[in-house]
Design a protein around this motif. Structure first.
Motif, mmCIF file in Angstrom:
data_model
loop_
_atom_site.group_PDB
_atom_site.id
_atom_site.type_symbol
_atom_site.label_atom_id
_atom_site.label_comp_id
_atom_site.label_asym_id
_atom_site.label_seq_id
_atom_site.Cartn_x
_atom_site.Cartn_y
_atom_site.Cartn_z
ATOM 1 N N LEU A 208 0.806 -1.555 -0.141
ATOM 2 C CA LEU A 208 0.048 -0.366 -0.035
ATOM 3 C C LEU A 208 0.984 1.322 -0.006
ATOM 4 C CD1 LEU A 208 -3.040 -0.658 2.374
ATOM 5 C CD2 LEU A 208 -3.034 -1.013 -0.405
ATOM 6 N N GLN A 209 1.788 1.006 0.551
ATOM 7 C CA GLN A 209 2.571 1.828 0.502
ATOM 8 C C GLN A 209 3.166 2.552 -0.549
ATOM 9 O OE1 GLN A 209 2.454 4.647 3.384
ATOM 10 N NE2 GLN A 209 5.176 4.476 3.626
ATOM 11 N N TYR A 210 3.562 1.305 -1.365
ATOM 12 C CA TYR A 210 4.175 1.047 -2.464
ATOM 13 C C TYR A 210 3.524 2.414 -3.986
ATOM 14 C CZ TYR A 210 7.057 -0.620 -6.947
ATOM 15 O OH TYR A 210 8.285 -0.531 -8.455
ATOM 16 N N TRP A 211 2.716 1.769 -4.083
ATOM 17 C CA TRP A 211 1.237 2.348 -4.935
ATOM 18 C C TRP A 211 0.693 3.918 -4.200
ATOM 19 C CZ3 TRP A 211 -1.333 -2.824 -4.532
ATOM 20 C CH2 TRP A 211 -1.472 -3.620 -5.635
ATOM 21 N N ARG A 212 1.291 4.260 -3.357
ATOM 22 C CA ARG A 212 0.977 5.523 -2.716
ATOM 23 C C ARG A 212 -0.019 5.585 -2.130
ATOM 24 N NH1 ARG A 212 5.567 7.564 -1.344
ATOM 25 N NH2 ARG A 212 4.641 9.434 -1.601
ATOM 26 N N ILE A 213 -0.923 4.282 -2.010
ATOM 27 C CA ILE A 213 -1.791 4.395 -1.438
ATOM 28 C C ILE A 213 -2.215 5.282 0.448
ATOM 29 C CG2 ILE A 213 -4.200 3.729 -0.388
ATOM 30 C CD1 ILE A 213 -3.716 1.199 -3.284
ATOM 31 N N LEU A 214 -1.660 4.691 1.102
ATOM 32 C CA LEU A 214 -0.835 5.001 2.003
ATOM 33 C C LEU A 214 -0.668 6.497 2.231
ATOM 34 C CD1 LEU A 214 0.077 1.936 4.714
ATOM 35 C CD2 LEU A 214 -2.114 2.718 4.309
ATOM 36 N N GLU B 192 2.419 17.857 12.639
ATOM 37 C CA GLU B 192 1.750 16.455 13.985
ATOM 38 C C GLU B 192 0.843 16.072 13.519
ATOM 39 O OE1 GLU B 192 4.275 20.531 15.045
ATOM 40 O OE2 GLU B 192 2.871 20.400 13.796
ATOM 41 N N SER B 193 -0.537 16.262 12.323
ATOM 42 C CA SER B 193 -1.455 15.692 12.599
ATOM 43 C C SER B 193 -1.210 14.726 11.600
ATOM 44 C CB SER B 193 -2.567 16.716 11.757
ATOM 45 O OG SER B 193 -2.781 17.826 13.138
ATOM 46 N N TYR B 194 -0.429 14.610 10.580
ATOM 47 C CA TYR B 194 0.498 13.936 9.502
ATOM 48 C C TYR B 194 0.798 12.873 11.153
ATOM 49 C CZ TYR B 194 3.652 11.615 6.266
ATOM 50 O OH TYR B 194 4.606 10.933 6.048
ATOM 51 N N ASN B 195 2.111 13.071 11.164
ATOM 52 C CA ASN B 195 2.670 12.134 12.346
ATOM 53 C C ASN B 195 2.110 11.587 12.967
ATOM 54 O OD1 ASN B 195 5.911 11.507 13.797
ATOM 55 N ND2 ASN B 195 3.824 11.758 15.008
ATOM 56 N N VAL C 61 -0.724 3.851 11.601
ATOM 57 C CA VAL C 61 -0.107 3.505 10.357
ATOM 58 C C VAL C 61 1.613 2.037 10.261
ATOM 59 C CG1 VAL C 61 -0.538 2.519 7.942
ATOM 60 C CG2 VAL C 61 -1.979 4.261 8.691
ATOM 61 N N LEU C 62 2.638 3.151 10.244
ATOM 62 C CA LEU C 62 3.873 2.516 10.285
ATOM 63 C C LEU C 62 4.278 2.333 11.555
ATOM 64 C CD1 LEU C 62 5.166 5.521 7.794
ATOM 65 C CD2 LEU C 62 3.918 3.287 7.543
ATOM 66 N N GLY C 63 4.254 2.754 12.108
ATOM 67 C CA GLY C 63 4.610 2.294 14.096
ATOM 68 C C GLY C 63 5.320 3.643 14.229
ATOM 69 N N GLN C 64 5.617 3.240 15.585
ATOM 70 C CA GLN C 64 6.819 4.355 16.610
ATOM 71 C C GLN C 64 8.177 4.640 15.813
ATOM 72 O OE1 GLN C 64 7.160 3.177 20.495
ATOM 73 N NE2 GLN C 64 7.667 0.854 20.325
ATOM 74 N N SER C 65 8.863 3.468 15.613
ATOM 75 C CA SER C 65 10.022 3.566 14.608
ATOM 76 C C SER C 65 10.153 4.127 13.752
ATOM 77 C CB SER C 65 11.187 3.017 15.513
ATOM 78 O OG SER C 65 10.542 1.709 14.533
ATOM 79 N N GLU C 66 9.201 3.412 12.979
ATOM 80 C CA GLU C 66 9.318 3.738 10.861
ATOM 81 C C GLU C 66 8.797 4.956 10.634
ATOM 82 O OE1 GLU C 66 8.818 -0.796 12.189
ATOM 83 O OE2 GLU C 66 8.007 1.150 13.213
ATOM 84 N N VAL C 67 7.825 5.469 11.244
ATOM 85 C CA VAL C 67 6.899 7.223 11.350
ATOM 86 C C VAL C 67 8.114 8.391 10.988
ATOM 87 C CG1 VAL C 67 6.778 7.711 13.487
ATOM 88 C CG2 VAL C 67 5.502 8.222 11.763
ATOM 89 N N PHE C 68 9.174 8.148 11.774
ATOM 90 C CA PHE C 68 10.132 9.482 11.052
ATOM 91 C C PHE C 68 11.203 8.774 9.975
ATOM 92 C CE2 PHE C 68 9.479 8.277 16.431
ATOM 93 C CZ PHE C 68 9.039 9.462 16.705
ATOM 94 N N LEU D 108 -3.428 8.898 1.652
ATOM 95 C CA LEU D 108 -4.317 9.055 3.148
ATOM 96 C C LEU D 108 -4.167 9.864 4.451
ATOM 97 C CD1 LEU D 108 -5.999 5.598 2.753
ATOM 98 C CD2 LEU D 108 -7.271 6.999 1.493
ATOM 99 N N ILE D 109 -2.710 9.415 4.551
ATOM 100 C CA ILE D 109 -2.153 9.647 5.903
ATOM 101 C C ILE D 109 -2.488 11.268 5.898
ATOM 102 C CG2 ILE D 109 0.230 9.817 6.851
ATOM 103 C CD1 ILE D 109 0.760 6.977 6.656
ATOM 104 N N LYS D 110 -1.858 11.748 4.293
ATOM 105 C CA LYS D 110 -1.126 12.936 4.519
ATOM 106 C C LYS D 110 -3.004 13.962 3.984
ATOM 107 C CE LYS D 110 1.027 16.358 1.435
ATOM 108 N NZ LYS D 110 1.461 16.908 -0.482
ATOM 109 N N TYR D 111 -3.922 13.533 3.503
ATOM 110 C CA TYR D 111 -5.135 14.505 3.889
ATOM 111 C C TYR D 111 -6.043 14.261 5.448
ATOM 112 C CZ TYR D 111 -3.527 15.600 0.052
ATOM 113 O OH TYR D 111 -2.657 16.072 -1.460
#
Length: 393
Positions: free
Chosen positions: A107-113, A134-137, A143-150, A116-119
């Protein structure tokens, strides 16, 4: 009476955040009230309406089907090791993370997530009194996790002031990643997991507004995702599969260590003081459980499970709750279950600080310095969400 106690609890937990505030005069009341109302509305829908039951049922059914698919791969590799008479935690709870991580990668590769996350984040920024970043994060962390999000914020990390960095890290600790939601649903009722995800999202904003208020310059509030060299589909898939397996192994190692240590500490305390360590912590957390809406007759047992989560991790606490050692009512089980769904524990301080330090050493050291305050705020988010459930259940 339980409603009065719950309302008092809400004010107490928000008051504890306000006491630790970095700038009490800048606290914005309006967005806090709006998000409290949203918590109550969404909590009521998810817990008490037919539409909510259908929604949660659909999500639960979807994750159950994903676990069935994951079991195909697990059985193929480990089938001969599984004892059909017993449920194997690593096989049934942790290894499905590998498959779900692969789906997230697709879903990340296809730019779907990212879309959705951004908007969704931009929409949330209209009501929460915080910046778009802050809202995006907050959404990305869920979705991504507490370490992967950064990783998705790598370009911004070095430019962030201390107060904004705190809010981003607090969001990461207050939420849980989608890759392990299915694992939680094997130990807790799915509706409590889904409810916690929604309530923690808004609760994280509420506590952040109280404990760390500030204004954001619109010109410095840009969402610029990290973009590296384009991977092929199968390069990406292999990377996410390995990441999922690493998460499963790390969680398994943490569980082995923490469960063994708690058993040893319980044994020592029981031999010396006639009361085990978890029971002792239960007395410390019992007043907070009571303010969440737990009857005093069950507050010590509930407090013990809550404390187990904070000193070890949520998986250990969920196993304790699921084991039937403590006989809790359905209502108290709902309250405690929602409290457990977050990464608010001591080990998460190291995980988040390490993740940030791997991308920016200076900012990683900054995170380590406010680590305890980070855990304090994230724990208050869990208290707040659980109290909302106590009012609505």
């Amino acid at each position: 009476m339980s409603y009065i106690i719950g309302i008092i609890g809400l004010f107490v937990f928000m008051g504890l955040a306000w006491i630790a505030s970095s700038n009490r005069k800048m606290v914005k009341i309006r967005p806090i009230i709006i998000m409290l109302v949203l918590q109550l509305v969404f909590g009521y829908i998810l817990l008490n309406t037919g539409a909510g039951n259908v929604f949660v049922g659909s999500i639960s059914k979807g994750f159950n089907q994903l676990l069935v698919y994951a079991a195909e791969g697990i059985t193929f590799v480990f089938g001969g090791l599984v004892n059909p008479e017993e449920s194997t935690f690593f096989m049934n709870v942790l290894l499905p993370i590998v498959f779900i991580s692969a789906l997230i990668g697709i879903l990340q590769y296809w730019r779907i997530l990212p879309f959705l996350i951004k908007y969704i984040g931009i929409a949330l920024s209209k009501v929460n009194g915080l910046g778009k970043l802050e809202s995006y994060n907050a959404v990305a962390s869920a979705v991504l996790g507490q370490s992967e999000v950064f990783i998705s914020l790598k370009k911004q990390l070095g430019l962030l002031p201390r107060h904004r960095l705190y809010t981003l890290c607090a969001s990461a600790m207050s939420t849980v990643s989608m890759s392990i939601v299915g694992s939680y649903m094997t130990m807790l009722e799915p509706r409590y997991v889904v409810t916690a995800l929604v309530l923690n999202l808004f609760g994280g904003f509420i506590i952040a507004l109280l404990i760390n208020p500030y204004d954001v310059d619109p010109e410095q509030d840009m969402i610029e995702e990290e973009k590296g060299e384009k991977q092929s589909f199968f390069e990406m898939l292999g990377e996410y599969i390995m990441d999922g397996f690493k998460v499963a192994v790390v969680v398994a190692a943490m569980l082995i260590g923490f469960v063994a240590l708690i058993a040893m500490i319980n044994g020592v305390f029981d031999a010396v003081f006639g009361i085990n360590f978890q029971e002792l912590l239960g007395y410390v957390f019992a007043p907070f459980a009571f303010l969440m809406g737990v009857p005093w007759s069950q507050a010590i047992d509930a407090g013990s499970i809550m404390a187990t989560k904070m000193v070890s991790n949520e998986f250990v606490a969920m196993q304790t709750l699921d084991s039937g050692v403590y006989q809790l009512s359905d209502r108290v089980t709902a309250i405690v279950s929602v409290f457990l769904v977050s990464f608010a524990n001591f080990s998460s301080i190291g995980i988040i600080a390490g993740a940030v330090k791997g991308l920016n050493e200076k900012q990683g050291n900054t995170v380590a310095k406010f680590g305890l305050k980070l855990l304090y705020g994230a724990t208050l988010v869990s208290f707040l969400s659980a109290t909302i459930v106590g009012l609505l259940y």
